[in-house]
Structure formats: structure tokens, C-alpha cells
Design an enzyme around this catalytic site. Sequence first.
Site, PDB file in Angstrom:
ATOM      1  N   ASN A  26      29.052  52.003  38.926  1.00 24.93           N
ATOM      2  CA  ASN A  26      29.593  53.113  39.387  1.00 24.93           C
ATOM      3  C   ASN A  26      29.637  54.011  38.082  1.00 24.93           C
ATOM      4  O   ASN A  26      30.850  54.015  37.669  1.00 24.93           O
ATOM      5  CB  ASN A  26      30.618  53.061  40.369  1.00 24.93           C
ATOM      6  CG  ASN A  26      31.152  54.506  40.998  1.00 24.93           C
ATOM      7  OD1 ASN A  26      30.471  55.376  40.826  1.00 24.93           O
ATOM      8  ND2 ASN A  26      32.302  54.434  41.769  1.00 24.93           N
ATOM      9  N   LYS A  64      30.588  57.087  38.287  1.00 24.62           N
ATOM     10  CA  LYS A  64      31.365  58.123  38.447  1.00 24.62           C
ATOM     11  C   LYS A  64      30.850  59.660  38.204  1.00 24.62           C
ATOM     12  O   LYS A  64      29.684  59.636  37.950  1.00 24.62           O
ATOM     13  CB  LYS A  64      32.677  57.793  38.190  1.00 24.62           C
ATOM     14  CG  LYS A  64      33.173  56.649  38.826  1.00 24.62           C
ATOM     15  CD  LYS A  64      34.710  56.342  38.718  1.00 24.62           C
ATOM     16  CE  LYS A  64      34.924  54.642  39.466  1.00 24.62           C
ATOM     17  NZ  LYS A  64      36.196  54.475  39.227  1.00 24.62           N
ATOM     18  N   SER A  94      38.821  47.310  38.309  1.00 24.43           N
ATOM     19  CA  SER A  94      38.853  46.842  36.955  1.00 24.43           C
ATOM     20  C   SER A  94      38.402  45.774  36.777  1.00 24.43           C
ATOM     21  O   SER A  94      38.966  44.572  36.155  1.00 24.43           O
ATOM     22  CB  SER A  94      40.666  46.665  36.751  1.00 24.43           C
ATOM     23  OG  SER A  94      41.359  48.165  36.721  1.00 24.43           O
TER      24      SER A  94
HETATM   25  P1  13P Z   1      37.057  50.544  37.517  1.00 25.48           P
HETATM   26  O1  13P Z   1      36.213  49.554  37.104  1.00 25.48           O
HETATM   27  O2  13P Z   1      37.063  51.728  36.485  1.00 25.48           O
HETATM   28  O3  13P Z   1      38.328  50.382  37.817  1.00 25.48           O
HETATM   29  O4  13P Z   1      36.521  51.491  38.596  1.00 25.48           O
HETATM   30  C1  13P Z   1      36.180  50.611  39.952  1.00 25.48           C
HETATM   31  C2  13P Z   1      35.502  51.433  41.081  1.00 25.48           C
HETATM   32  O5  13P Z   1      36.030  52.486  41.334  1.00 25.48           O
HETATM   33  C3  13P Z   1      34.210  51.106  41.179  1.00 25.48           C
HETATM   34  O6  13P Z   1      33.687  51.948  42.358  1.00 25.48           O
END
Ligand code: 13P
Length: 260
Positions: A18, A20, A221
Amino acid sequence: MHTPDTSSPSTPKIVVANWKMHGNLQRNQHLIQQYLQGLQGDMPCEVVVCVPYPYLAQMQHLLAGTALHWGAQNIAKFEQGAYTGEVSAEMLCDFAARYVIIGHSERSTAYCESDENIAEKFMMAKRHGLIPILCVGETLLEREAGVMERVVGKQLETIIRLFGGEAFADTLISYEPIWAIGTGLAASAEQAVAMHSFIRDTVAAADSAAAKRLKILYGGSVNPQNAIQLLHQKEIDGALVGRCSLDAEQFIKICQAAPC
Ligand code: 13P
């Protein structure tokens, strides 16, 4: 420590990146090249990359014909119409996207998305042949209060009430405890396994056949170290990876942590 399950999985694990709201054309191309180089040969797992909408065409261009799949991070709950700024499921299909993340807490908290809204989006994805990755999870306060199953149960029950348990067949749910996202503090394998079992049991109570055809990922994480323990649990069908997916070396190590 939860004892890892060393038996071979019947189906390969799924590792979803992801990204983001990160990336640009140049960086994406470089990252995807690194992914492809690092993952060539026998793929230890199925790999999916969920990118911001503007880069879906780039993913189609770079990934068509490879073993990697791509998808988006949200869709509109409507088919089409006067919904400024929204992106429909049909539009994702124009770029051969296969997966879409639904109900990520970073969206549901920032934009006050209700469980009903999320349920509508989940079904919209299914209607268009996309595989929804439904995110569920509790806050730290909710975990400390011991109500995490009630919270996650309510998120699932909304879909079950509106569309029936069969809606979960051939979909993915990602258990993403909100306290574990971006904090460096992943859930332990025990915590994840307990919640994954609860999720599968909840779906099975509504539709046992659908529960067997559901995959449950863990997100929050995930890094190359904890991925080994997490991905070796038979209850954990894969991982949804945020920060570490932006670093090819770490992401490849997470993929390689999946049992062959
Ligand atoms: P992190 O791996 O940065 O904690 O993000 C997890 C997440 O939101 C995956 O959709």
C-alpha cells in the site's frame, strides 16, 4: 512466542504493497523495476501493488505480463454521476486493476466514513469483478478496554446484515489494528492469530462456505523481521504493507519471508 506453523500453505500467501500517497512517475518506475528484479524467478507469494489513482496507467504499462498485480486504495460507492473528485470501480477496470483497498482507517477516520459506506464500496468492487481488500481493526483505547472483537465484529456484521455472509467469498480482509499502523509496533503473532480466527469464525457463522474462500491478511508495521513469524502462521494468509513497501529491499525481504 506463538509456534510458527511449518506446514506448506495450500495456497500462496498474498503480500500487498500500500503505497498510500507516495510516489511520482520516476520513483515508481524505479521501485517497480527493483521489485521485479528482486522477485524474479519463483515467486514465494502473490504480490499486489496498490497505488494512487494517477499511477494506475503506469502500473498497467509496467506490470502487464508480469506476475505482479495492481490495484487502487479506494473507490466511490456510486456507479457514476455528479460526484466531483470521486473515482468509480469501472474506471479502475479500465486500467486492468484487480484489487482495491476498502475502508482503510486512514480514510475512514479522516473522512468520517461509516461502516455502511464501506459496505457499499465493498459490494461495488465485487460487482465490477475487483477483489476488495476490506480493512478492519480497533484503536488502542478499544484494545485496552478489551472490546476489539466487538469493534471488528461490528465492521463485519454491517456487510453481513446488508449483503449476507456470502459477500465475503473470494475477497480479502486485512486486520489492521489502528495502533499498529505506522507506529513500528506490530501486533504480535498471537494477537493477530486470535483476531484472524475471530474474523473467520464470524464470517463462518453467517456463511461457512464463504469463510473457506476468504483470505485474511495482517497489516500494521510489517517489516522483514516480524514478517517471518507472521507469515508462517496458518491463520495469516498474507500481509498489507505500508512504509516498508516503499523500500524495495525491505519489501522483497517481506515477500521472501512467505513460506514456499
Ligand atoms: P505501515 O506498514 O506503514 O504500518 O502501514 C500499514 C498500513 O496501513 C497498510 O495498509
